[in-house]
Design an enzyme around this catalytic site. Structure first.
Site, short mmCIF file in Angstrom:
data_model
loop_
_atom_site.label_atom_id
_atom_site.label_comp_id
_atom_site.label_asym_id
_atom_site.label_seq_id
_atom_site.Cartn_x
_atom_site.Cartn_y
_atom_site.Cartn_z
N HIS A 194 19.73 23.87 -2.22
CA HIS A 194 20.35 23.07 -3.28
C HIS A 194 20.91 23.93 -4.40
O HIS A 194 21.84 23.53 -5.09
CB HIS A 194 19.36 22.01 -3.76
N GLU A 436 19.17 12.70 9.21
CA GLU A 436 18.95 14.12 8.95
C GLU A 436 17.64 14.62 9.56
O GLU A 436 17.24 15.76 9.33
CB GLU A 436 19.00 14.42 7.45
N ASP A 460 19.95 19.14 6.46
CA ASP A 460 18.57 18.98 6.92
C ASP A 460 18.49 18.83 8.43
O ASP A 460 17.50 19.26 9.03
CB ASP A 460 17.93 17.77 6.23
N CYS A 507 27.85 13.99 5.38
CA CYS A 507 27.87 14.47 3.99
C CYS A 507 27.17 15.83 3.81
O CYS A 507 26.97 16.26 2.69
CB CYS A 507 27.30 13.45 3.03
C1 PEP Z 1 21.86 16.97 4.05
O1 PEP Z 1 20.68 17.13 4.32
O2 PEP Z 1 22.80 17.33 4.79
C2 PEP Z 1 22.26 16.34 2.79
C3 PEP Z 1 23.52 16.04 2.53
O3 PEP Z 1 21.30 16.11 1.86
P1 PEP Z 1 20.65 17.26 0.94
O4 PEP Z 1 21.50 18.48 1.08
O5 PEP Z 1 20.64 16.71 -0.43
O6 PEP Z 1 19.30 17.41 1.52
MG MG Z 2 19.14 16.16 3.21
#
Ligand code: PEP
Ligand code: MG
Length: 592
Positions: A194, A436, A460, A507
Site C-alpha cells: 500500500h 481476491e 491480493d 481494480c
Molecule cells: C487488490 O487486492 O488488488 C486491491 C485492489 O485491494 P488492496 O490493494 O487495497 O488490497
Molecule cells: Mg486487496
C-alpha cells in the site's frame, strides 16, 4: 564520490533528481547531549510526560481490544502497561538524567540496553519474549519523547531531496511534503504494497526493495531516481546527470502528449467500450482523478480514513467524507469499499497488529464482522450519504458465501433502522465483492448469485494465490501478475460473472499496466480501475488495438505455461499492433 548504480523493480514511475537525505525509521536515531543542572527537571518532566502518553495510548489500545480480541493479547498489553510503571525503568532512567547529566532519550536508551542485557544470557523463551516487550514499549516511549511520529517529516531540510528510508507507512507517504521530497528509496516493501500504491497515486517517484541502500548512500550525495526502471544512480557523472535531465523532460513531454487524448472515449479501434475508472485513497486525489479522465471511482479505499490516528472516525465524519466524494464525482459512480484494515494497513493504535500473520488474520470483512459497531457505523454513513451521488458498495476479502449473506443481512437491518428514523437513503445501491482470495474464485458462480458485481483484486489474488507476501522484498521478484495461474483465475472469475449476468471489474495494480490491457479486453472485463496516472497510457493503448486482435492474443496466452513466455509474447504482439508514434514512446516497456 564515485558514481554507483543500484537496481530493483520499478515501483512508482517518474524521474527525480535531488540530494540524498536519510530519514530514520521508528525507534531509530536520537540525539545524545549533555545537560546542565538547570535542565535536569525539564528532562525528567519530558520523560514523565512521554510515559504518561504511552500509558494513555496503551489504555486506548486495550479498550479497543476488549471488544474482539482474546485474553492473551490483553494480558500482553497489560504487561506493557505495567512495564511503564516499573521501578527499574522509571527510577533508573531518572537516575541517569540526574547523575550523568544526559538528555532523557539517552538516559532511556541506557536503561533499555541494560534491561535487555539482563535477559540476554537467559536461555528461555519467556525471557527472550521479555526482550521484545522491552523493544516494543521502549520504542513507544522513545517515539513519544521525540514527539511522534519518529519520522520527523516537519524537520526536513530545505531544497529538493530524495529520501532514503528503511520503511515508510502509507500514512507517512501521504504526509510527505511534495515540494521538497522529489522521490524516495526504500529498503523494504513490494510493488503492490500500500505504500507503493499511495506513492503512485500521489505521483511521487520511488524505488523499493533495495536492501542495504540505507548504508550505501551518504547524505548530501546527488541522486538520480528512475522510477520506471527501478534504477538509482548515486553521485552521477556530469554527463549522466545531463542525460537524465533530458529523460526527465521527455517524460514530461510524454505525459503531455498522452493527456491530449484523455477526453476521447475509452474504446478499441473497432468500437469496443470498456469503462476506465480510478482508484483513490484520499480526498486530495480527486482533482487528479478528474484531470486524468476517470469515468468514475472503481475503488475508494476507505480504510485510509482510519489510519494515522488513534480514534475512529465518527459516523458524521464519515458521512461528510463520503458525501463530498459522491458530490464531487456526480453523476459518475463511486465504488466505496468498506474498510480493509489489517494486513499492511494497521491503524496507529496497532490494536490488530498482534497477530502473527496479519495478511491471513483478522483483515477486511473478517474484522468488520467481528467488530459489528465499527462496520455498522460505516454502512450507516455510506447509506446516509448515498442520496448525494451514485455509490456502489464493495466488500473486501470475501472468502465464503456465508460472509456475503451476513453482510446483506446487516445492510438490511441498517436500512430498516434508517427508515424508522425517517433518514433518507438510496435503496438500490449496487452491492459487490472483491474477488481476491482463491476460495472466492472457486465459488464465483455461487457468489455471483448473491451480488450485483465483482471486482477482481489482483494485488491480493497474487499474494494469496501464489503464496507471495506482497510487502516482502525477499520474494518481490516472484510476484508476477502474468503468472499463468493468476491469468486463469481472472478468466474463470470473468466467465462466472458473465454467466450470471453481473458486471465485472478489475481494480488491482494490473489494471494500470499497459501490457495487460489487451488481455483485459480479450477477456471482456466491463471496467478497469487504476491509479489515475496510469489512465492516459492505458487509454492510448486501448485506442490503438482492435477487439478481434485481443481475442486471438488472449486465447493463445491462456495456453502458455510460464509468466516469461506470456510477457514476451504480449510484448511482441503489442509492438506489432501498436502504431509507430506509440512504439517510439515504448510505453509498453515501461521505458522512454
Ligand atoms: C487488490 O487486492 O488488488 C486491491 C485492489 O485491494 P488492496 O490493494 O487495497 O488490497
Ligand atoms: Mg486487496
Amino acid at each position: 564520490m564515485k558514481a554507483r548504480r543500484f537496481r530493483s523493480n520499478a515501483t512508482s514511475p517518474g524521474i527525480a533528481i535531488g540530494t540524498a537525505y536519510h530519514l530514520q525509521s521508528q525507534g531509530a536515531a536520537f540525539v545524545r547531549y549533555w545537560i546542565g543542572n538547570s535542565d535536569v527537571k525539564e528532562e525528567i518532566d519530558r520523560l514523565k510526560n512521554s510515559l504518561q502518553k504511552s500509558k494513555e495510548q496503551l489504555d486506548q489500545i486495550s479498550a479497543k481490544m476488549c471488544r474482539f480480541q482474546g485474553h492473551d493479547q490483553i494480558k500482553i498489553i497489560e504487561s506493557h502497561r505495567m512495564f511503564l510503571q516499573d521501578d527499574m525503568l522509571v527510577s533508573t532512567t531518572i537516575q541517569h538524567i540526574q547523575e550523568s547529566k544526559i538528555n532523557a532519550e539517552w538516559a532511556l536508551d541506557k536503561t533499555l540496553a541494560h534491561l535487555k542485557l539482563s535477559f540476554l544470557n537467559v536461555d528461555e523463551e519467556y525471557f527472550r519474549e521479555r526482550q521484545q516487550d522491552i523493544d516494543y514499549v521502549g520504542r513507544r516511549i522513545m517515539d513519544n519523547l521525540m514527539g511522534t511520529p519518529a519520522l520527523s517529516l516537519s524537520d526536513l531540510p530545505k531544497g529538493e531531496m530524495i529520501l532514503i528510508v528503511h520503511d515508510l507507512s502509507p500514512a507517512e507517504v501521504a504526509n510527505l511534503p511534495k515540494d521538497r521530497v522529489k522521490g524516495f528509496i526504500m529498503e523494504g516493501g513490494g510493488e503492490t504494497s500500500h505504500t507503493a500504491i499511495i506513492s503512485r497515486a500521489l505521483e511521487i517517484p520511488a524505488v523499493f526493495s533495495l536492501k542495504g541502500i540505507f548504508d550505501s548512500i551518504t547524505d548530501g550525495e546527488t541522486i538520480i531516481l528512475d522510477g520506471m526502471k527501478g534504477l538509482i544512480v548515486a553521485s552521477p557523472t556530469k554527463k549522466e546527470k545531463e542525460q537524465y535531465i533530458t529523460v526527465q523532460e521527455n517524460y514530461a513531454a510524454l505525459e503531455r502528449i498522452l493527456m491530449q487524448d484523455i477526453h476521447l472515449p475509452a474504446e478499441t479501434k473497432d468500437g469496443y467500450r470498456i469503462s476506465i475508472e480510478g482508484n483513490m485513497e484520499l480526498l486530495e486525489e480527486i482533482p487528479s482523478l478528474i484531470d486524468h479522465g476517470a469515468e468514475g471511482i472503481g475503488l475508494y479505499r476507505t480504510e485510509y480514513l482510519f489510519l494515522d490516528r488513534l480514534d475512529e472516525p465518527t459516523e458524521d465524519e464519515q458521512f461528510d467524507n463520503y458525501t463530498e466524494v459522491l458530490e464531487r464525482l456526480s453523476p459518475k459512480p463511486v465504488t466505496i469499499r468498506t474498510i480493509d484494515l489489517g494486513g499492511d494497513k494497521m491503524p496507529l493504535s496497532h490494536a490488530y497488529d498482534l497477530q502473527t500473520n496479519p495478511a491471513l488474520g483478522l483483515r477486511g470483512i473478517r474484522l468488520c464482522l467481528k467488530e459489528r459497531p465499527l462496520f455498522k457505523t460505516q454502512l450507516r454513513a455510506i447509506l446516509r450519504a448515498s442520496v448525494h451521488g451514485h455509490p456502489r458498495i464493495l466488500i473486501p476479502m470475501i472468502s465464503s458465501v456465508d460472509e456475503i449473506r451476513t453482510v446483506k443481512k446487516i445492510i438490511g437491518e441498517i436500512k430498516e433502522e434508517l427508515t424508522e428514523q425517517n433518514i433518507k437513503f438510496k435503496s438500490d445501491i449496487p452491492l459487490g465483492i472483491m474477488i481476491e482470495v482463491p476460495s472466492a474464485v472457486f465459488l464465483a458462480p455461487e457468489l455471483a448469485m448473491e451480488v450485483d458485481f465483482f471486482s477482481i483484486g489482483t494485488n491480493d489474488l497474487i499474494q494469496y494465490g501464489l503464496a507471495i507476501d506482497r510487502i516482502n522484498e525477499h520474494v518481490a521478484e516472484m510476484y508476477n501478475p502474468f503468472h499463468p495461474a493468476v491469468l486463469r483465475m481472472i478468466k474463470s472469475t470473468v466467465d462466472a460473472a458473465k454467466k450470471a449476468g453481473i458486471k465485472i471489474s478489475l481494480c488491482g495494480e494490473l489494471a494500470g499496466d499497459p501490457l495487460a490491457i489487451t488481455l483485459m479486453v480479450g477477456m471482456e472485463l466491463d471496467s478497469l480501475s487504476m491509479n489515475p496516472v496510469s489512465i492516459p497510457k492505458v487509454k492510448k493503448v486501448l485506442r490503438s488495438i482492435t477487439k478481434v486482435q485481443t481475442e486471438k492474443l488472449t486465447e493463445y496466452v491462456l495456453t502458455l505455461k510460464t509468466a516469461d513466455d506470456i510477457v514476451k509474447y504480449i510484448k511482441k504482439q503489442t509492438k506489432h499492433i501498436l502504431p509507430g508514434d506509440i512504439k517510439k514512446l515504448h510505453i509498453v516497456d515501461g521505458q522512454i
